[in-house]
Design a protein around this motif. Structure first.
Motif, short mmCIF file in Angstrom:
data_model
loop_
_atom_site.label_atom_id
_atom_site.label_comp_id
_atom_site.label_asym_id
_atom_site.label_seq_id
_atom_site.Cartn_x
_atom_site.Cartn_y
_atom_site.Cartn_z
N SER A 16 0.85 -1.18 0.00
CA SER A 16 0.00 0.00 0.00
C SER A 16 0.89 1.23 0.00
CB SER A 16 -0.89 0.01 1.24
OG SER A 16 -1.59 1.22 1.33
N ILE A 17 0.35 2.30 -0.51
CA ILE A 17 1.04 3.59 -0.43
C ILE A 17 0.56 4.26 0.85
CG2 ILE A 17 1.27 5.85 -1.51
CD1 ILE A 17 0.84 4.48 -4.19
N ASP A 18 1.48 4.91 1.55
CA ASP A 18 1.14 5.52 2.82
C ASP A 18 1.69 6.94 2.85
OD1 ASP A 18 0.06 5.55 5.42
OD2 ASP A 18 2.06 5.24 6.23
N PHE A 19 0.88 7.88 3.30
CA PHE A 19 1.31 9.27 3.38
C PHE A 19 1.14 9.77 4.81
CE2 PHE A 19 -0.11 8.73 -1.00
CZ PHE A 19 1.00 9.20 -1.68
N SER A 20 2.15 10.47 5.29
CA SER A 20 2.12 11.09 6.61
C SER A 20 2.79 12.45 6.51
CB SER A 20 2.85 10.23 7.63
OG SER A 20 2.26 8.97 7.74
N THR A 21 2.42 13.35 7.39
CA THR A 21 3.04 14.67 7.40
C THR A 21 3.02 15.22 8.81
OG1 THR A 21 3.10 16.84 6.34
CG2 THR A 21 0.93 15.95 6.88
N VAL B 129 0.08 14.04 11.25
CA VAL B 129 -1.00 13.18 10.79
C VAL B 129 -0.34 12.01 10.08
CG1 VAL B 129 -3.07 13.01 9.37
CG2 VAL B 129 -2.51 15.17 10.48
N PHE B 130 -0.61 10.80 10.57
CA PHE B 130 -0.04 9.59 10.00
C PHE B 130 -1.12 8.85 9.22
CE2 PHE B 130 2.09 10.55 13.98
CZ PHE B 130 3.42 10.58 13.59
N HIS B 131 -0.73 8.23 8.14
CA HIS B 131 -1.63 7.42 7.31
C HIS B 131 -2.79 8.28 6.76
CE1 HIS B 131 0.75 4.53 9.41
NE2 HIS B 131 0.07 4.67 10.53
N ILE B 132 -2.44 9.43 6.17
CA ILE B 132 -3.44 10.37 5.67
C ILE B 132 -4.37 9.73 4.66
CG2 ILE B 132 -3.74 12.51 4.36
CD1 ILE B 132 -1.04 13.41 5.51
N ASP B 133 -3.83 8.93 3.78
CA ASP B 133 -4.64 8.33 2.72
C ASP B 133 -5.74 7.42 3.27
OD1 ASP B 133 -2.30 6.88 3.46
OD2 ASP B 133 -2.76 5.44 1.89
N LYS B 134 -5.59 6.92 4.49
CA LYS B 134 -6.59 6.02 5.07
C LYS B 134 -7.86 6.78 5.48
CE LYS B 134 -3.50 2.82 4.69
NZ LYS B 134 -2.45 3.37 3.87
N PHE B 135 -7.79 8.13 5.57
CA PHE B 135 -8.99 8.92 5.82
C PHE B 135 -9.98 8.82 4.66
CE2 PHE B 135 -6.40 11.56 8.80
CZ PHE B 135 -7.25 11.46 9.90
N PHE B 136 -9.43 8.71 3.44
CA PHE B 136 -10.25 8.81 2.24
C PHE B 136 -10.68 7.47 1.66
CE2 PHE B 136 -7.31 12.44 2.44
CZ PHE B 136 -8.25 13.41 2.73
N ARG B 137 -10.07 6.40 2.10
CA ARG B 137 -10.48 5.10 1.59
C ARG B 137 -10.47 4.09 2.73
NH1 ARG B 137 -5.45 2.22 -0.76
NH2 ARG B 137 -3.86 3.48 0.18
N GLN B 138 -11.47 3.30 2.75
CA GLN B 138 -11.60 2.27 3.76
C GLN B 138 -11.07 0.97 3.18
OE1 GLN B 138 -12.54 2.90 6.83
NE2 GLN B 138 -12.89 5.04 6.32
N ASP B 139 -9.85 0.64 3.51
CA ASP B 139 -9.21 -0.58 3.00
C ASP B 139 -9.31 -1.65 4.08
OD1 ASP B 139 -7.72 -2.50 1.79
OD2 ASP B 139 -5.99 -1.21 1.39
#
Length: 186
Positions: free
Chosen positions: A30-35, A50-60
């Motif tokens: 998976s691709i993971d984005f944090s900032t 904020v860790f795992h930003i992309d997980k806010f937008f998709r429920q995997d």
């Protein structure tokens, strides 16, 4: 069996389930984005991450990574004339939110040139879990060696669980910042 293991307890609501006994780890990509951002002065330190930003937008459903929001604020007190070098006292407050789990950490750091100590007390908002920890360490140039001891107390466990941790930190390229003089040319 009357024994209860940590993988049987739901940390959010304390429900005890049967132990699975199976640990199937399949390959997952998976691709993971944090900032994050940090603010540090002689008197304050603060930050947000904020860790795992992309997980806010998709429920995997395959991902066990949940979005995490972390905020911290600390005040730096410099106490002079006690030792040759400044003694830094840093009280700190940290808030961490992971899905439905909210945690508050109260921290207190004492740093004197080469030596450091820390005391942290962590708990969730309804105080079902409490976790004090203490750290002692030694700094020498670019190296920090520290030892931490943490004890986790949970109202659902009969006995507390503890952990020991030894940390070795090496700071790469730690050069003194050059101080530029503000020169006005005529």
């Amino acid at each position: 069996s009357a024994l209860i293991f940590s993988d049987q307890i739901d940390p959010l609501n304390g429900i005890i389930s049967a132990q699975s006994g199976e640990f199937a780890f399949e390959s997952y990509k998976s691709i993971d984005f944090s900032t994050g951002i940090a603010y540090l002065t002689k008197h304050y330190r603060a930050g947000a991450a904020v860790f795992h930003i992309d997980k806010f937008f998709r429920q995997d459903m395959n991902s066990s990574l949940k979005p995490v929001i972390k905020l911290h604020f600390g005040k730096i007190f410099s106490v002079r004339r006690i030792f040759e070098n400044d003694l830094l006292l840093i009280p700190e407050l940290i808030y961490k939110n992971t899905s439905q789990f909210h945690q508050i950490v109260y921290g207190f750091h004492v740093i004197n040139n080469k030596f450091l100590t820390r005391l942290h007390i962590k708990h969730n908002l309804n105080f079902q879990m409490l976790s004090p920890s203490v750290t002692i360490g030694y700094n020498h140039k670019n190296i920090r060696l520290s030892y931490s001891y943490e004890i986790n107390m949970n109202k659902y466990l009969a006995l507390p669980v503890s952990q020991n941790q030894i940390n070795l930190l090496y700071k790469f390229n730690c050069k003194e910042k050059r101080k530029y003089k503000n020169t006005i040319y005529c």
